[in-house]
Design an enzyme around this catalytic site. Sequence first.
Site, PDB file in Angstrom:
ATOM      1  N   ASP A  85       0.824  -1.155   0.055  1.00 43.16           N
ATOM      2  CA  ASP A  85      -0.089  -0.138  -0.019  1.00 43.16           C
ATOM      3  C   ASP A  85       0.951   1.353   0.000  1.00 43.16           C
ATOM      4  O   ASP A  85       0.479   2.367   0.721  1.00 43.16           O
ATOM      5  CB  ASP A  85      -1.122   0.091   1.211  1.00 43.16           C
ATOM      6  CG  ASP A  85      -1.918  -1.293   1.153  1.00 43.16           C
ATOM      7  OD1 ASP A  85      -2.119  -1.659   0.064  1.00 43.16           O
ATOM      8  OD2 ASP A  85      -2.030  -1.712   2.527  1.00 43.16           O
ATOM      9  N   LYS A  99       1.884   2.034  -5.055  1.00 43.15           N
ATOM     10  CA  LYS A  99       2.306   1.725  -6.141  1.00 43.15           C
ATOM     11  C   LYS A  99       1.292   1.791  -7.600  1.00 43.15           C
ATOM     12  O   LYS A  99       1.923   2.217  -8.604  1.00 43.15           O
ATOM     13  CB  LYS A  99       2.304  -0.061  -6.087  1.00 43.15           C
ATOM     14  CG  LYS A  99       3.380  -0.305  -5.269  1.00 43.15           C
ATOM     15  CD  LYS A  99       3.636  -1.788  -5.113  1.00 43.15           C
ATOM     16  CE  LYS A  99       2.273  -2.477  -4.375  1.00 43.15           C
ATOM     17  NZ  LYS A  99       2.239  -2.123  -2.905  1.00 43.15           N
ATOM     18  N   GLY A 131      -4.422  -4.253  -3.693  1.00 46.20           N
ATOM     19  CA  GLY A 131      -5.465  -3.303  -3.941  1.00 46.20           C
ATOM     20  C   GLY A 131      -4.713  -1.841  -4.460  1.00 46.20           C
ATOM     21  O   GLY A 131      -3.833  -1.395  -3.736  1.00 46.20           O
ATOM     22  N   HIS A 132      -4.676  -1.512  -5.680  1.00 45.91           N
ATOM     23  CA  HIS A 132      -3.870  -0.475  -6.134  1.00 45.91           C
ATOM     24  C   HIS A 132      -4.944   0.610  -6.680  1.00 45.91           C
ATOM     25  O   HIS A 132      -5.636   0.236  -7.485  1.00 45.91           O
ATOM     26  CB  HIS A 132      -3.166  -0.855  -7.255  1.00 45.91           C
ATOM     27  CG  HIS A 132      -2.034  -1.830  -6.911  1.00 45.91           C
ATOM     28  ND1 HIS A 132      -1.009  -2.501  -7.838  1.00 45.91           N
ATOM     29  CD2 HIS A 132      -1.840  -2.382  -5.814  1.00 45.91           C
ATOM     30  CE1 HIS A 132      -0.286  -3.144  -7.218  1.00 45.91           C
ATOM     31  NE2 HIS A 132      -0.580  -3.312  -5.920  1.00 45.91           N
ATOM     32  N   GLN A 167       2.126  -5.771  -2.987  1.00 47.11           N
ATOM     33  CA  GLN A 167       2.650  -6.000  -1.677  1.00 47.11           C
ATOM     34  C   GLN A 167       3.925  -5.161  -1.527  1.00 47.11           C
ATOM     35  O   GLN A 167       4.504  -4.303  -2.480  1.00 47.11           O
ATOM     36  CB  GLN A 167       2.623  -7.489  -1.541  1.00 47.11           C
ATOM     37  CG  GLN A 167       1.470  -8.310  -1.408  1.00 47.11           C
ATOM     38  CD  GLN A 167       0.834  -8.871  -2.533  1.00 47.11           C
ATOM     39  OE1 GLN A 167       1.625  -9.588  -3.323  1.00 47.11           O
ATOM     40  NE2 GLN A 167      -0.377  -8.546  -2.984  1.00 47.11           N
ATOM     41  N   ASP A 175       2.403  14.420   1.891  1.00 41.45           N
ATOM     42  CA  ASP A 175       1.483  15.700   2.528  1.00 41.45           C
ATOM     43  C   ASP A 175       0.834  15.380   3.784  1.00 41.45           C
ATOM     44  O   ASP A 175       0.353  16.177   4.270  1.00 41.45           O
ATOM     45  CB  ASP A 175       0.307  15.901   1.262  1.00 41.45           C
ATOM     46  CG  ASP A 175      -0.372  14.535   0.857  1.00 41.45           C
ATOM     47  OD1 ASP A 175       0.486  13.555   0.484  1.00 41.45           O
ATOM     48  OD2 ASP A 175      -1.618  14.444   1.047  1.00 41.45           O
ATOM     49  N   SER A 229       5.687  12.308  -3.970  1.00 37.38           N
ATOM     50  CA  SER A 229       3.979  12.598  -4.234  1.00 37.38           C
ATOM     51  C   SER A 229       3.366  13.165  -2.938  1.00 37.38           C
ATOM     52  O   SER A 229       3.694  12.990  -1.867  1.00 37.38           O
ATOM     53  CB  SER A 229       3.554  10.908  -4.442  1.00 37.38           C
ATOM     54  OG  SER A 229       1.864  11.052  -4.433  1.00 37.38           O
TER      55      SER A 229
HETATM   56  P1  GDP Z   1      -0.699   0.357  -3.589  1.00 40.79           P
HETATM   57  O1  GDP Z   1      -1.295  -1.104  -2.983  1.00 40.79           O
HETATM   58  O2  GDP Z   1       0.772   0.553  -3.345  1.00 40.79           O
HETATM   59  O3  GDP Z   1      -1.138   0.739  -4.836  1.00 40.79           O
HETATM   60  O4  GDP Z   1      -1.481   1.363  -2.602  1.00 40.79           O
HETATM   61  P2  GDP Z   1      -2.848   1.550  -2.175  1.00 40.79           P
HETATM   62  O5  GDP Z   1      -3.515   2.258  -3.411  1.00 40.79           O
HETATM   63  O6  GDP Z   1      -3.489   0.560  -1.625  1.00 40.79           O
HETATM   64  O7  GDP Z   1      -2.810   2.841  -1.135  1.00 40.79           O
HETATM   65  C1  GDP Z   1      -2.296   4.049  -1.254  1.00 40.79           C
HETATM   66  C2  GDP Z   1      -3.509   5.162  -1.117  1.00 40.79           C
HETATM   67  O8  GDP Z   1      -2.714   6.395  -1.100  1.00 40.79           O
HETATM   68  C3  GDP Z   1      -4.386   5.224  -2.022  1.00 40.79           C
HETATM   69  O9  GDP Z   1      -5.798   5.441  -1.461  1.00 40.79           O
HETATM   70  C4  GDP Z   1      -4.186   6.551  -2.900  1.00 40.79           C
HETATM   71  O10 GDP Z   1      -4.994   6.943  -3.549  1.00 40.79           O
HETATM   72  C5  GDP Z   1      -3.355   7.142  -1.681  1.00 40.79           C
HETATM   73  N1  GDP Z   1      -2.343   8.144  -2.206  1.00 40.79           N
HETATM   74  C6  GDP Z   1      -1.196   7.711  -3.165  1.00 40.79           C
HETATM   75  N2  GDP Z   1      -0.131   8.699  -3.160  1.00 40.79           N
HETATM   76  C7  GDP Z   1      -0.781   9.826  -2.307  1.00 40.79           C
HETATM   77  C8  GDP Z   1      -0.074  10.997  -1.767  1.00 40.79           C
HETATM   78  O11 GDP Z   1       0.947  11.342  -2.089  1.00 40.79           O
HETATM   79  N3  GDP Z   1      -0.959  11.761  -0.865  1.00 40.79           N
HETATM   80  C9  GDP Z   1      -2.072  11.227  -0.324  1.00 40.79           C
HETATM   81  N4  GDP Z   1      -2.742  11.846   0.225  1.00 40.79           N
HETATM   82  N5  GDP Z   1      -2.621  10.046  -0.742  1.00 40.79           N
HETATM   83  C10 GDP Z   1      -2.047   9.157  -1.779  1.00 40.79           C
HETATM   84  P1  IMO Z   2      -0.907  -4.094  -2.154  1.00 42.55           P
HETATM   85  O1  IMO Z   2      -0.432  -4.766  -3.632  1.00 42.55           O
HETATM   86  C1  IMO Z   2      -1.020  -4.597   2.132  1.00 42.55           C
HETATM   87  C2  IMO Z   2      -1.165  -8.650   3.651  1.00 42.55           C
HETATM   88  C3  IMO Z   2      -2.187  -9.278   4.295  1.00 42.55           C
HETATM   89  C4  IMO Z   2      -1.756 -10.094   5.183  1.00 42.55           C
HETATM   90  C5  IMO Z   2      -0.816 -10.921   4.526  1.00 42.55           C
HETATM   91  C6  IMO Z   2      -1.054 -12.167   3.738  1.00 42.55           C
HETATM   92  O2  IMO Z   2      -2.142  -3.342  -2.313  1.00 42.55           O
HETATM   93  O3  IMO Z   2       0.380  -3.423  -1.530  1.00 42.55           O
HETATM   94  P2  IMO Z   2      -2.758 -12.863   1.825  1.00 42.55           P
HETATM   95  O4  IMO Z   2      -4.078 -12.550   1.583  1.00 42.55           O
HETATM   96  O5  IMO Z   2      -1.778 -12.153   0.854  1.00 42.55           O
HETATM   97  O6  IMO Z   2      -2.240 -14.147   2.071  1.00 42.55           O
HETATM   98  O7  IMO Z   2      -2.288 -12.182   3.039  1.00 42.55           O
HETATM   99  O8  IMO Z   2      -0.368  -9.889   3.405  1.00 42.55           O
HETATM  100  N1  IMO Z   2      -1.202  -8.263   2.349  1.00 42.55           N
HETATM  101  C7  IMO Z   2      -1.232  -6.864   1.946  1.00 42.55           C
HETATM  102  N2  IMO Z   2      -1.053  -5.727   2.613  1.00 42.55           N
HETATM  103  N3  IMO Z   2      -1.129  -4.429   0.684  1.00 42.55           N
HETATM  104  C8  IMO Z   2      -1.241  -5.540  -0.125  1.00 42.55           C
HETATM  105  O9  IMO Z   2      -1.107  -5.681  -1.555  1.00 42.55           O
HETATM  106  C9  IMO Z   2      -1.225  -6.683   0.380  1.00 42.55           C
HETATM  107  N4  IMO Z   2      -1.498  -8.184   0.164  1.00 42.55           N
HETATM  108  C10 IMO Z   2      -1.493  -8.897   1.195  1.00 42.55           C
HETATM  109  O10 IMO Z   2      -3.003  -8.106   4.907  1.00 42.55           O
HETATM  110  O11 IMO Z   2      -1.069  -9.629   6.316  1.00 42.55           O
HETATM  111 MG    MG Z   3      -2.977  -1.728  -1.679  1.00 39.81          MG
END
Ligand code: GDP
Ligand code: IMO
Ligand code: MG
Length: 427
Positions: A12, A15, A39-40, A221, A330, A410
């Site tokens: 998270d 990415k 979840g991206h 991840q 931010d 960012s």
């Molecule tokens: P990923 O799994 O690495 O793609 O990350 P996620 O999308 O799960 O989580 C990142 C969250 O941060 C999302 O809700 C994005 O919309 C948000 N986000 C990404 N970059 C920024 C930033 O620079 N500032 C803020 N406030 N939110 C951001």
């Molecule tokens: P992104 O790509 C954050 C965590 C789960 C759990 C562990 C194992 O959005 O960064 P699984 O379902 O993979 O067997 O769960 O890994 N986990 C993540 N945490 N971001 C993710 O993906 C994750 N994918 C799995 O919360 O702790």
């Molecule tokens: Mg994510």
Amino acid sequence: MVFVLEGLQWGDEGKGKITDYLASHMDIVCRHQGGNNAGHSLVVNGVRYALKSLPSGIINPKITNIIANGCVINLFSLIEEINTLKEKGITNFNLYISSRAHIIMPYHLDLDGAYEELLKNGKIGTTKKGIGPCYSDRSSRLGIRVGDILEPEYLRKRLEEVLPIKNLTLRMVNKKEYDLEDLFNKLISLKPILEDHIIDTSRFLREAIKENKNILFEGAQGAMLCLDNGTYPYVTSSSPLANSVSINASIPPQTISKVVGIMKAYTTRVGEGPFVSELDNEIGNTIREVGHEYGTVTKRPRRVGYLDLVVVKNAIEMSGVNYLSLMLLDVLTNITPLKICTHYELDGKIIDYIPSTISELNRCKPIYKEMKAWKEDISKVRNYNDLPTETKEYIKFIEDFTNCKVAFISVGPDRDATIIKEDIFND
Ligand code: GDP
Ligand code: IMO
Ligand code: MG
């Protein structure tokens, strides 16, 4: 050129946003591991897209998007994801799925849930998407692969061999068994919908490399969730490291030009397991609320902590990261006191590495460097020089400590809320 984007923390890191941002420089974006546990999120012109299995280049019609061999795919959820995109007006996209990728079968979801229940207090806190059981079947040679749905006779034979074993396991954990005919028909019904997308992505990618295409491998991840190098057993079942791209996509390791490590300006983790710099207090709550730190997939509140550079440096050293992308900066506006964890104290000793056992890691206490906080809203800043002095000091500290340059900063979820500090394409 071949670029890899690797999450340096517990996932998270942002990415999705940066992949979408970099996509304008790319011909191909490829997911190489994980499944719909990821979840991206990306925000383009105010519209938010939450992608699970689809690569984050999918919004850009010029990009070829690939889901490679190393991924596990819930085909039913993939079709739902495609339909959701279509509802948002994204109809013109190019998607190829590896015939060698493994299918997350419905029984994998049941088993994921059952194992978590049986583990009781030892549960991992998985996303319950069937990731672990699917990768286990792959290793046990009991998996069903995407290409199998194109070969009905083979698929039936395969199910005849494998399903009795899975039903036996399901019976043992008090879950309902699956009917072969029913499962076969469900899988075969996907053939007309997906067959044009299923190819040998390995050959496609190697050809693209020969043609000097720009390719971005978008990790899912983060390094601390790596099956081999993370906080085992509190990890996922694949390796998010850039090191694994070569095997997951069947390309030579020497073809990788640059590894971009992506990190939040602080730390989060979802699920169970050690987290040395965790903030179980008001500061943690503020960061969670300002950063909207709730899971994209499971909606769980994310655990929040100060930036842990022991974690980040460990990942940088494992994968040879060339540049950093610093996200959600931010969110740290007005966070006081503002601290960065630089070392751990383990049994009275100061250490600068991640101990290899969970019990040692659980005993680690954070050692912090206090940073100067800033009060200005930085979300509208687009030039590095316009950032407050204290913010620049925070960035410089990260660069000096990790010996790695920050290329992207960012300052908001939107594609445009990005500061370019280094030109990674011309160095
Ligand atoms: P990923 O799994 O690495 O793609 O990350 P996620 O999308 O799960 O989580 C990142 C969250 O941060 C999302 O809700 C994005 O919309 C948000 N986000 C990404 N970059 C920024 C930033 O620079 N500032 C803020 N406030 N939110 C951001
Ligand atoms: P992104 O790509 C954050 C965590 C789960 C759990 C562990 C194992 O959005 O960064 P699984 O379902 O993979 O067997 O769960 O890994 N986990 C993540 N945490 N971001 C993710 O993906 C994750 N994918 C799995 O919360 O702790
Ligand atoms: Mg994510």
